[in-house]
Motif scaffolding. Structure first.
Motif, PDB file in Angstrom:
ATOM      1  N   TYR B 403      37.984  46.398  25.841  1.00 36.60           N
ATOM      2  CA  TYR B 403      38.549  47.150  24.727  1.00 36.60           C
ATOM      3  C   TYR B 403      37.765  46.746  23.483  1.00 36.60           C
ATOM      4  CZ  TYR B 403      42.535  47.598  27.939  1.00 36.60           C
ATOM      5  OH  TYR B 403      43.327  47.848  29.018  1.00 36.60           O
ATOM      6  N   LEU B 404      37.751  47.619  22.485  1.00 42.78           N
ATOM      7  CA  LEU B 404      37.075  47.265  21.235  1.00 42.78           C
ATOM      8  C   LEU B 404      37.682  45.997  20.643  1.00 42.78           C
ATOM      9  CD1 LEU B 404      36.634  50.764  19.565  1.00 42.78           C
ATOM     10  CD2 LEU B 404      34.821  49.244  20.404  1.00 42.78           C
ATOM     11  N   ASP B 405      38.937  45.740  20.986  1.00 48.55           N
ATOM     12  CA  ASP B 405      39.623  44.567  20.425  1.00 48.55           C
ATOM     13  C   ASP B 405      39.859  43.465  21.456  1.00 48.55           C
ATOM     14  OD1 ASP B 405      41.370  46.206  21.750  1.00 48.55           O
ATOM     15  OD2 ASP B 405      42.765  46.462  20.066  1.00 48.55           O
ATOM     16  N   GLY B 406      39.063  43.447  22.504  1.00 45.97           N
ATOM     17  CA  GLY B 406      39.206  42.321  23.418  1.00 45.97           C
ATOM     18  C   GLY B 406      38.818  42.642  24.844  1.00 45.97           C
ATOM     19  N   THR B 407      38.568  41.596  25.592  1.00 46.07           N
ATOM     20  CA  THR B 407      38.197  41.708  27.004  1.00 46.07           C
ATOM     21  C   THR B 407      39.317  41.077  27.818  1.00 46.07           C
ATOM     22  OG1 THR B 407      35.871  41.555  26.411  1.00 46.07           O
ATOM     23  CG2 THR B 407      36.444  41.022  28.700  1.00 46.07           C
ATOM     24  N   THR B 408      39.753  41.754  28.874  1.00 47.95           N
ATOM     25  CA  THR B 408      40.865  41.219  29.659  1.00 47.95           C
ATOM     26  C   THR B 408      40.441  40.928  31.096  1.00 47.95           C
ATOM     27  OG1 THR B 408      41.675  43.382  30.370  1.00 47.95           O
ATOM     28  CG2 THR B 408      42.516  42.540  28.271  1.00 47.95           C
ATOM     29  N   ASP B 409      41.229  40.117  31.761  1.00 47.10           N
ATOM     30  CA  ASP B 409      40.945  39.679  33.137  1.00 47.10           C
ATOM     31  C   ASP B 409      42.246  39.101  33.690  1.00 47.10           C
ATOM     32  OD1 ASP B 409      40.056  38.552  35.479  1.00 47.10           O
ATOM     33  OD2 ASP B 409      38.632  37.171  34.556  1.00 47.10           O
ATOM     34  N   THR B 410      42.868  39.824  34.585  1.00 50.23           N
ATOM     35  CA  THR B 410      44.176  39.405  35.104  1.00 50.23           C
ATOM     36  C   THR B 410      44.182  39.507  36.623  1.00 50.23           C
ATOM     37  OG1 THR B 410      45.234  40.350  33.141  1.00 50.23           O
ATOM     38  CG2 THR B 410      46.670  39.852  35.024  1.00 50.23           C
ATOM     39  N   THR B 411      44.722  38.502  37.282  1.00 46.10           N
ATOM     40  CA  THR B 411      44.946  38.596  38.734  1.00 46.10           C
ATOM     41  C   THR B 411      46.428  38.426  39.022  1.00 46.10           C
ATOM     42  OG1 THR B 411      42.829  37.495  39.070  1.00 46.10           O
ATOM     43  CG2 THR B 411      44.238  37.765  41.000  1.00 46.10           C
ATOM     44  N   ARG B 412      46.929  39.299  39.864  1.00 43.66           N
ATOM     45  CA  ARG B 412      48.267  39.117  40.404  1.00 43.66           C
ATOM     46  C   ARG B 412      48.200  39.313  41.902  1.00 43.66           C
ATOM     47  NH1 ARG B 412      48.926  37.111  36.309  1.00 43.66           N
ATOM     48  NH2 ARG B 412      50.511  37.464  34.694  1.00 43.66           N
ATOM     49  N   THR B 413      49.085  38.619  42.609  1.00 44.36           N
ATOM     50  CA  THR B 413      49.254  38.853  44.040  1.00 44.36           C
ATOM     51  C   THR B 413      50.703  39.274  44.211  1.00 44.36           C
ATOM     52  OG1 THR B 413      47.685  37.068  44.442  1.00 44.36           O
ATOM     53  CG2 THR B 413      48.964  37.856  46.326  1.00 44.36           C
ATOM     54  N   ILE B 414      50.924  40.431  44.856  1.00 41.53           N
ATOM     55  CA  ILE B 414      52.310  40.889  45.005  1.00 41.53           C
ATOM     56  C   ILE B 414      52.682  40.957  46.480  1.00 41.53           C
ATOM     57  CG2 ILE B 414      52.428  42.118  42.794  1.00 41.53           C
ATOM     58  CD1 ILE B 414      51.869  44.721  44.288  1.00 41.53           C
ATOM     59  N   SER B 415      53.952  40.737  46.742  1.00 41.41           N
ATOM     60  CA  SER B 415      54.452  40.807  48.118  1.00 41.41           C
ATOM     61  C   SER B 415      54.924  42.235  48.368  1.00 41.41           C
ATOM     62  CB  SER B 415      55.602  39.817  48.301  1.00 41.41           C
ATOM     63  OG  SER B 415      56.657  40.138  47.418  1.00 41.41           O
ATOM     64  N   LEU B 416      54.540  42.753  49.518  1.00 39.09           N
ATOM     65  CA  LEU B 416      54.907  44.135  49.843  1.00 39.09           C
ATOM     66  C   LEU B 416      55.998  44.180  50.898  1.00 39.09           C
ATOM     67  CD1 LEU B 416      51.292  45.626  49.909  1.00 39.09           C
ATOM     68  CD2 LEU B 416      52.894  45.491  47.994  1.00 39.09           C
ATOM     69  N   SER B 417      56.481  42.993  51.316  1.00 37.72           N
ATOM     70  CA  SER B 417      57.545  42.933  52.322  1.00 37.72           C
ATOM     71  C   SER B 417      58.207  41.567  52.193  1.00 37.72           C
ATOM     72  CB  SER B 417      56.950  43.094  53.727  1.00 37.72           C
ATOM     73  OG  SER B 417      56.071  42.005  54.006  1.00 37.72           O
ATOM     74  N   GLU B 418      59.196  41.321  53.037  1.00 36.54           N
ATOM     75  CA  GLU B 418      59.755  39.965  53.129  1.00 36.54           C
ATOM     76  C   GLU B 418      58.633  39.020  53.541  1.00 36.54           C
ATOM     77  OE1 GLU B 418      62.944  38.502  52.731  1.00 36.54           O
ATOM     78  OE2 GLU B 418      63.103  40.355  51.549  1.00 36.54           O
ATOM     79  N   LEU B 419      58.681  37.795  53.012  1.00 37.22           N
ATOM     80  CA  LEU B 419      57.601  36.845  53.316  1.00 37.22           C
ATOM     81  C   LEU B 419      58.097  35.746  54.247  1.00 37.22           C
ATOM     82  CD1 LEU B 419      56.119  36.412  49.729  1.00 37.22           C
ATOM     83  CD2 LEU B 419      55.310  37.941  51.534  1.00 37.22           C
ATOM     84  N   THR B 420      57.164  35.116  54.923  1.00 39.73           N
ATOM     85  CA  THR B 420      57.508  33.950  55.735  1.00 39.73           C
ATOM     86  C   THR B 420      57.658  32.742  54.801  1.00 39.73           C
ATOM     87  OG1 THR B 420      55.224  33.244  56.003  1.00 39.73           O
ATOM     88  CG2 THR B 420      56.062  34.829  57.621  1.00 39.73           C
ATOM     89  N   ALA B 421      58.213  31.667  55.339  1.00 40.27           N
ATOM     90  CA  ALA B 421      58.392  30.448  54.538  1.00 40.27           C
ATOM     91  C   ALA B 421      57.043  29.921  54.081  1.00 40.27           C
ATOM     92  CB  ALA B 421      59.136  29.385  55.360  1.00 40.27           C
TER      93      ALA B 421
END
Lengths: 594, 594
Positions: B403-421
């Motif tokens: 962006y003219l007012d900044g550079t961004t960098d984001t990582t997310r990991t999302i769960s798409l179902s129930e997860l194991t322990a």
């Protein structure tokens, strides 16, 4: 003393003028790059009066300065007062490094001298390069102090003796074989050994040339073809000399090293540690020889204690632990009854250790700091400056012994009265740091500077800190400060490897009030190997209770509380079979779970 | 492709033989030491087919090898298969460093060539010194690839444009004044600027020469006497050229640098960063000039964002946050309804950002990894290799905008179902690391390698780890990877200073199963000053919810839970005024306290 120092500097300046020098650097170490020195080598103390164990002095024709680190700022200020020597604080904003200071104070064309025997190759080269940027020349002048130091103590001539195989665990033939094998792997075929503890380890020999450090002054050259030990003849008893010679070790005079170096064959591939070898040695190796730069092979091998050595160290720790518990019992039952000062505490610590089998002396002069003296990091107590100890506040004591089966170094801070909330909080933050490092698990490529923050982070969170490293290596019946690894903020590329013994000693100093330090020795051991790498952790070696009365329990996490209780249970189990019933009751109380 | 690569290597070997070379080093960078390169400079990809962003290739007469780091091990293995190029893993036991490899594979007397324009002074000198130990010569040969690369893309000629003062915040006159002041403090009087982002920052100019990085190819020389910009004439619009000239900036051709250097006056004290300046530049500076080694002045100044810049960055983060929330809402409502692949996810991430004002493009190609693709650290998704995404397991996405007012960098990991322990435990360990670094408070002399362990220690305790750094600097409408500081295990002596923007991105990769990474950007700010020093801490910049469904809450400490809830409250407060009611309900749910 102040006048004496001023006169010595005057004499040195005259000598400098004769030699055409604008400044002279006194590196503060000896040809072996030792931290602790025989009196003969104490050039820094001679020229400045400063008696700390680290620092450099530079004298120009109209100025003089001493660089030392934060452990010694207070001591240096006191000892330099009236000498016209300026204290320059190392690693402190606004305080120039030595080369920078020279560039600020000398003009283009100036000549700076130094004793090439007492400066490492890297230090010399970095200084030379930096000064050259400003058109200043660095010259190898030899030791200018010798001429003005008329009553200089002679080189030490104490006898060298064997560290029995029973304790040394690996005989010197095998050690030398390992050294040669590692040499070959590194692309070299010859190792010049210059560090006194490397020598002592390699040859299973010990000496008494340096106070508290069982080393002897010598050099050695080790290769598959020949093993040469350069040592003053009078330092080697005839029987030991014959034995070494019968094992194929050539004995030559200490001063014979230079000639030996100058005649090295062109096929020599000499391993040299440019950080720990003096510039004079480097200069005398023929240009035709290949130089393979790298840490001295014995230095790393020595740091990695064998399992047999670690078993011995555990025994030394039991003996040391008994002495410390006896001391703790003694002080609890003496305060308020007989006069006790910091000095008597130092004497008592030694006295209890002396009773233990295999004790060969203290590993350093005990640091005993009551109340505000505790805040002076390396406080050197004497009969003159010792405070009387009352039942009030904190008492810090840092002490250790040299046993045939190990070297110890333990610090405890004990409360002598009810504490304020801040005192308890301070004590607990330091303890949390000590425990956090003790509990660390880390991959095998980890360096000490990665781990250091574990001991500091809880202090930092409160805007607190301590101005020294967290952990140093510890020798095996050798120097209490041993390289190559360390746990501190400063860069040190040596990895922490399984078998290495290190101290864990976070601290907090409240100037004018009290000092807190809690120090255990740890040994690095293998933990699990996973697809993410080989992991290491620490096992604690030190057997001495930690004052639970000084802890603010609510500040400990569940894991920290568990660590502390397990530690205390172990201390009791290990030490109780060796102490009488009265002490057992005392120790049981000291190690009660929190 | 494999055959093409083999043919190119064959052509290079012929060229090498003509030049009398036994090996040739392709450093993989350009004359500006760029990490990301215009197509013209992609020599590593040309000769090896490997498209990762880091690595070096060495071709000898009978062997070829590529060095890269753990981010790219998998990708390199795939791309090198069939090329006869060996993959050598950097910083991995049993894998020799380049110089070591050359010494193992070449004989005494061998000659190794390299393009002096594409290797840093320090790299060149270290390589030269190391090879000399084995009697191997390193020769400056210029670019041998040019002759065999018949369809080589031309140097980029995209137009350069101004970064408006409204966003740049400080005009170039003031920036140049600060540079000159800092130069003088360092004992220099002239700065050669070679890094493209340093140039862009200094002159408030931007370009499009490198994908995703708004930079332009040029050099500059800055001193109190004159300011010279070396740039291809066709890259500078007439109006901008006049404006720069009217401000006293001389414009010369890109190729004019060498002649300029050769004619520097003897009074020039040239500041040179030997790690970031190429060997050809060094060689062309007259011997009579003084060289002052040190990081380029603009490099550090650029990294320390001003308060005005940080305000703009916060606004860019709000825009980016809205795009990310729109994306999260879209994916939740699309899976199972319309076909979604990793590739459409990458496209959607860009599409939502494109709607935001001031968006100038992506800051790097989105990394989108579903299930096992998530474990490929820098997975490059294309229409061909994209997995269809189902409601199952983890989806990792790492993306950012310019962006003219900044550079961004984001990582997310999302769960798409129930997860194991185990999945929940893994996710929570990574999150704990991210939070631990976010919450750090530390003294002003702290380096990134001190802090790195905070993001790893909880993973290490379980025998887990990730094979890349934890944090990189981020530019201001500039490169998403920006020096000089970093947070990683590797030594980097640059301090973390107030105003610096860094990523915080611990991770865990379960090969063949899934990858987890959670990344926020942080800005370093001043905390309290105490008698123990000036303390710093981080403020979080990134506005995007973290998937609370994936968290094992019992593993969070009270402080970590509080941090997370406060973070989520802040995300909701900042973003909710900018989104519609439907999204508000969604975001409220996403940011609910745990």
């Amino acid at each position: 003393m102040k006048e004496l120092i001023r006169n010595r500097i005057g004499d040195l300046r005259q000598k400098m003028q004769e030699e055409g020098l604008d400044a002279y650097i006194i590196s503060g170490t000896d040809p072996h790059m030792s931290e602790y020195l025989p009196e003969h080598g104490q050039t820094r103390a001679f020229i400045s009066g400063f008696t700390g164990s680290a620092g450099m002095v530079i004298v120009s024709l109209d100025q003089a300065a001493l660089w030392t680190d934060s452990r010694y700022f207070l001591q240096a200020e006191e000892q330099l007062a009236g000498t016209n020597i300026e204290l320059v604080k190392m690693r402190t904003a606004g305080h120039p490094e030595p080369a920078e200071w020279l560039k600020l104070n000398l003009r283009k064309g100036a000549v700076v001298g130094t004793d090439e025997w007492c400066i490492s190759i890297n230090q010399f080269e970095a200084m030379q390069k930096s000064l050259a940027e400003a058109g200043i020349m660095l010259k190898e002048t030899g030791d200018l102090l010798n001429a003005i130091w008329t009553d200089r103590p002679t080189l030490p001539d104490s006898p060298t003796y064997e560290h029995e195989l029973k304790y040394a665990c690996t005989d010197r033939k095998d050690k030398i074989e390992i050294v040669c094998r590692e040499l070959e792997k590194s692309g070299a075929n010859l190792q010049i050994i210059t560090a006194l503890d490397d020598l002592a380890w390699t040859f299973n020999l010990r000496g008494s040339d340096v106070e508290c450090n069982p080393v002897f002054m010598a050099y050695a050259s080790v290769s598959a073809e020949e093993i040469v030990l350069f040592i003053e003849g009078k330092k080697l008893p005839a029987e030991l000399k014959s034995k070494l010679e019968s094992e194929g070790i050539q004995i030559r005079e200490y001063s014979g090293l230079i000639e030996y170096l100058q005649h090295l064959p062109n096929t020599a591939k000499v391993r040299i540690d440019a950080d720990r070898t003096n510039q004079a040695i480097r200069k005398n190796i023929p240009a035709a020889c290949l130089i393979v730069e790298g840490l001295s092979i014995p230095c790393r091998l020595k740091a990695i204690k064998t399992e047999a050595e670690i078993e011995h160290i555990r025994e030394a720790m039991r003996k040391d632990g008994v002495a410390l518990v006896e001391f703790l019992y003694w002080i609890e039952n003496s305060l308020g009854k007989i006069p006790v000062t910091e000095y008597t505490v130092a004497e008592k610590l030694t006295e209890f250790r002396t009773k233990q089998p295999g004790f060969k002396g203290i590993s350093f002069f005990p640091i005993v700091g009551y109340k505000e003296h505790g805040a002076i990091v390396h406080f050197h107590v004497s009969e003159d400056n010792a405070l009387p100890i009352e039942k009030n506040g904190f008492l810090l004591f840092d002490s250790g012994g040299q046993y045939l089966d190990g070297t110890t170094d333990t610090t405890r801070t004990i409360s002598l009265s009810e504490l304020t909330a801040r005192q308890k909080s301070d004590f607990t933050l330091v303890l949390k740091g000590m425990i956090s490092l003790s509990r660390a698990k880390f991959p095998s490529s980890t360096r000490g500077y990665h781990l250091d923050i574990l001991a500091r982070k809880d202090l930092w969170q409160q805007g607190l800190n301590y101005g020294h490293g967290t952990g140093h290596g510890v020798g095996y019946f050798l120097n209490v400060h041993e390289g190559p690894m360390s746990i501190r903020q400063e860069f040190n590329d040596r990895m922490i490897e399984a078998g290495m013994v290190l101290s864990d000693e976070p601290a907090l100093y409240r100037l004018g009030e009290y000092g807190l330090r809690t120090e255990n020795l740890l040994v690095c051991v293998k933990d699990e190997s996973t697809e993410y790498g080989d992991f290491l952790r620490f096992d604690t070696l030190t057997l001495c209770p930690i004052d639970t009365k000084a802890i603010e329990k609510s500040m400990l996490t569940a894991e920290e509380t568990e660590w502390l209780n397990t530690f205390h249970q172990w201390v009791y189990n290990e030490l109780s079979p060796r102490i009488n019933d009265e002490l057992k009751v005392f120790l049981k109380e000291q190690t009660r779970p929190v």
